[in-house]
Design a protein around this motif. Structure first.
Motif, mmCIF file in Angstrom:
data_model
loop_
_atom_site.group_PDB
_atom_site.id
_atom_site.type_symbol
_atom_site.label_atom_id
_atom_site.label_comp_id
_atom_site.label_asym_id
_atom_site.label_seq_id
_atom_site.Cartn_x
_atom_site.Cartn_y
_atom_site.Cartn_z
ATOM 1 N N ILE A 131 68.727 -17.159 -7.645
ATOM 2 C CA ILE A 131 69.131 -18.348 -7.869
ATOM 3 C C ILE A 131 69.627 -19.090 -6.382
ATOM 4 O O ILE A 131 70.163 -18.353 -5.440
ATOM 5 C CB ILE A 131 70.362 -18.455 -8.547
ATOM 6 N N PRO A 132 69.132 -20.427 -6.138
ATOM 7 C CA PRO A 132 69.634 -21.065 -4.790
ATOM 8 C C PRO A 132 71.209 -21.105 -4.694
ATOM 9 O O PRO A 132 71.929 -21.336 -5.732
ATOM 10 C CB PRO A 132 69.018 -22.498 -5.223
ATOM 11 N N VAL A 133 71.653 -21.108 -3.608
ATOM 12 C CA VAL A 133 73.035 -21.026 -3.313
ATOM 13 C C VAL A 133 73.728 -22.184 -3.643
ATOM 14 O O VAL A 133 74.821 -22.148 -4.515
ATOM 15 C CB VAL A 133 73.243 -20.821 -1.620
ATOM 16 N N ALA A 134 72.989 -23.221 -3.599
ATOM 17 C CA ALA A 134 73.762 -24.759 -3.805
ATOM 18 C C ALA A 134 73.899 -24.684 -5.553
ATOM 19 O O ALA A 134 75.069 -25.262 -5.941
ATOM 20 C CB ALA A 134 72.796 -25.864 -3.443
ATOM 21 N N SER A 138 77.325 -24.507 -7.749
ATOM 22 C CA SER A 138 77.684 -26.108 -8.374
ATOM 23 C C SER A 138 78.909 -25.905 -9.299
ATOM 24 O O SER A 138 79.177 -24.936 -9.664
ATOM 25 C CB SER A 138 76.488 -26.617 -8.920
ATOM 26 N N GLY A 139 79.389 -27.029 -9.293
ATOM 27 C CA GLY A 139 80.791 -27.097 -10.335
ATOM 28 C C GLY A 139 80.412 -26.923 -11.718
ATOM 29 O O GLY A 139 81.065 -26.207 -12.286
ATOM 30 N N THR A 140 79.146 -27.143 -12.095
ATOM 31 C CA THR A 140 78.592 -26.922 -13.286
ATOM 32 C C THR A 140 78.497 -25.331 -13.661
ATOM 33 O O THR A 140 78.946 -25.076 -14.782
ATOM 34 C CB THR A 140 77.172 -27.824 -13.659
ATOM 35 N N ALA A 141 77.805 -24.743 -12.608
ATOM 36 C CA ALA A 141 77.414 -23.316 -12.867
ATOM 37 C C ALA A 141 78.738 -22.697 -12.705
ATOM 38 O O ALA A 141 79.092 -21.566 -13.453
ATOM 39 C CB ALA A 141 76.524 -22.836 -11.412
ATOM 40 N N GLY A 343 70.055 -16.021 -13.135
ATOM 41 C CA GLY A 343 71.234 -16.756 -12.992
ATOM 42 C C GLY A 343 71.454 -17.979 -13.714
ATOM 43 O O GLY A 343 70.673 -18.579 -14.209
ATOM 44 N N LEU A 344 72.694 -17.794 -14.284
ATOM 45 C CA LEU A 344 73.363 -18.788 -15.532
ATOM 46 C C LEU A 344 73.074 -20.377 -15.259
ATOM 47 O O LEU A 344 72.831 -21.143 -15.916
ATOM 48 C CB LEU A 344 74.601 -18.437 -15.850
ATOM 49 N N GLY A 345 73.135 -20.692 -13.750
ATOM 50 C CA GLY A 345 73.468 -21.942 -13.163
ATOM 51 C C GLY A 345 72.103 -22.433 -12.766
ATOM 52 O O GLY A 345 72.169 -23.342 -12.083
ATOM 53 N N ASN A 346 70.988 -21.564 -12.921
ATOM 54 C CA ASN A 346 69.745 -21.891 -12.384
ATOM 55 C C ASN A 346 69.130 -23.136 -13.106
ATOM 56 O O ASN A 346 69.104 -23.094 -14.306
ATOM 57 C CB ASN A 346 68.756 -20.589 -12.472
#
Length: 461
Positions: A131-134, A138-141, A343-346
């Protein structure tokens, strides 16, 4: 000091009152019906603040929290509108810190500590290296990875210290009242949506699009089986059972149609089995009502879902819709990254469907969400948690707590076509609360493992 002791005593009396949950539900219902949703939310925030100051009963505190969530459902499409009121949480946060230290108890290593910790870890490590670091930060992730993991773990540690102290009332029944109230409020939200637009709908009926229909359906799946406990005392609660199920159909959710009908059937079987003295009456009622009920149900299903004005017409599942596209995509994602997932926020699948603002990319299937986002490591952690929960429910099969198996099944099924388990508030919180309460239940027909009467005394006056 005497004033504080008096406040604590008055609060304890209010909390143990049989009207504690019904009155809150009535206020929320009034707010929903009059459009004063934010006023209702502010009142419940104030109640939470006072309860944190003058009570160590965490279940009592969480009642207005959950009912406030239902009151705020009208902001489902854009919770950002509520940010101007975020300052109200500052005194609540201060009161929470006060509550934690003043009413603190001994550390309790509950049976769900390790499973919840395992899930917390895999949510943090899922997608590492991919998953990208950004996107990871992120707030959402972070809301989802921390909200579904570390936050629920801390909440479980907090709750597991407090639930055993409850002596003034039956915690399982209080939780059942709360879930029942939330289901009725969810049903009321659907009915109010229709009423507010009836002048348009009555001229040329088309099933309205209700953005929060699946959220309400999830809450109704939690609360529908709770009527089973109260029907034993007052048959009038059959009306609640019918009202919740009818609203589930009117919401236009296919998941509600399928899983709500299945859960309703399980509820009726549960009621029949657990009320042997009324079985003859139930058979007579069924013989008289089955054809009219089937006819009415068929009419509603046809009108809401399959007619020319229905949500789906003749194609209740369209091959081009996002959910269908996510299933093969989820399998591909898992096969590409089988160990720790993406990753969950991907946000790599954002071109398929992104949902409401502030949402991660949901596969709309919890199994695929776990395997594609967290890999086999995540799958092992969630399976461990599932097995521990199922073992407890099996031990409670001769108690009232066993009824909680029905909403658990319902929510697991709902999670196969919707975010479900991956919503921190209220789904994640409700599940943590439900099992924390259940592990303090008497087990089987023998001696209780943790009877309320013999647990740690409450911190009162």
């Amino acid at each position: 000091m005497k004033t504080i002791e008096k406040c604590i005593s008055i609060t304890a009396g209010i909390v143990r009152s049989r009207w504690f949950v019904p009155l809150q539900a009535a206020v929320a219902a009034a707010a929903i019906c009059t459009g004063l949703n934010m006023v209702g939310c502010i009142l419940f925030v104030a109640l939470v603040f006072l309860l944190l100051l003058f009570s160590d009963d965490i279940l009592a505190v969480l009642c207005p929290v959950m009912i406030a969530v239902m009151t705020a459902t009208s902001y489902y499409d854009n919770y950002y509108e509520m940010l101007e009121y975020i300052w109200l949480l500052i005194p609540v946060a201060a009161a929470l810190i006060f509550n934690i230290f003043v009413y603190r108890g001994k550390f309790v290593k509950g049976r769900f500590l390790l499973p919840t910790a395992a899930v917390s870890v895999v949510l943090l490590v899922g997608g590492i290296g991919t998953i990208p670091v950004a996107e990871y930060f992120s707030g959402t992730a972070l809301y989802y990875t921390l909200g579904l993991g570390v936050a629920l773990l801390l909440l479980y540690l907090f709750i597991s210290q407090r639930i055993p102290r409850i002596r003034q009332y039956n915690a399982v029944e209080r939780l059942a009242e709360l879930m029942y109230a939330m289901a009725i409020l969810a049903a009321l939200l659907i009915i109010c949506f229709y009423v507010s637009r009836w002048s348009i709908l009555s001229k040329d009926f088309h099933t309205p699009f209700i953005s929060y229909r699946n959220f309400c359906t999830t809450m109704m799946l939690f609360g529908l089986p709770m009527s089973c406990l109260f029907i034993r005392r007052r048959p009038i609660h059959f009306v609640g059972l019918v009202f919740i199920y009818a609203a589930m159909l009117l919401g236009g959710s296919r998941s509600g149609l399928l899983f709500g009908t299945l859960e309703l059937g399980m509820c009726l079987v549960y009621i029949y089995i657990n009320n042997p003295e009324h079985r003859k009456l139930y058979r007579r009622i069924a013989a008289v009502c089955i054809l009219p009920v089937l006819a009415l149900g068929g009419f509603l299903v046809y009108t809401i879902f399959l007619s020319a004005g229905g949500r789906f017409g003749t194609h209740i599942i369209k091959p081009t819709e996002a959910r269908v596209s996510f299933y093969p995509q989820g399998v591909r994602d898992f096969l590409e990254k089988p160990i720790l997932g993406w990753g969950l926020g991907n946000m790599k699948n954002g071109d398929i469907y992104t949902g409401v603002p502030g949402s991660i990319i949901f596969y709309h299937n919890s199994v695929l969400q776990i395997l594609a986002s967290l890999g086999l490591v995540g799958g092992a952690a969630y399976l461990y948690q599932f097995i521990v929960r199922l073992r407890l429910l099996r031990q409670l099969r001769r108690t009232d707590g066993y009824v909680m198996l029905l909403p658990y099944i319902g929510v697991l099924l709902m999670s196969q076509t919707n975010p479900g388990l991956f919503c921190p508030l209220p789904t994640g919180l409700l599940l943590i609360l439900m099992f924390a309460v259940l592990e303090c239940c008497p087990v089987g027909e023998g001696s209780p493992e943790a009877p309320y009467e013999e647990n740690v005394p409450a911190a009162t006056s």
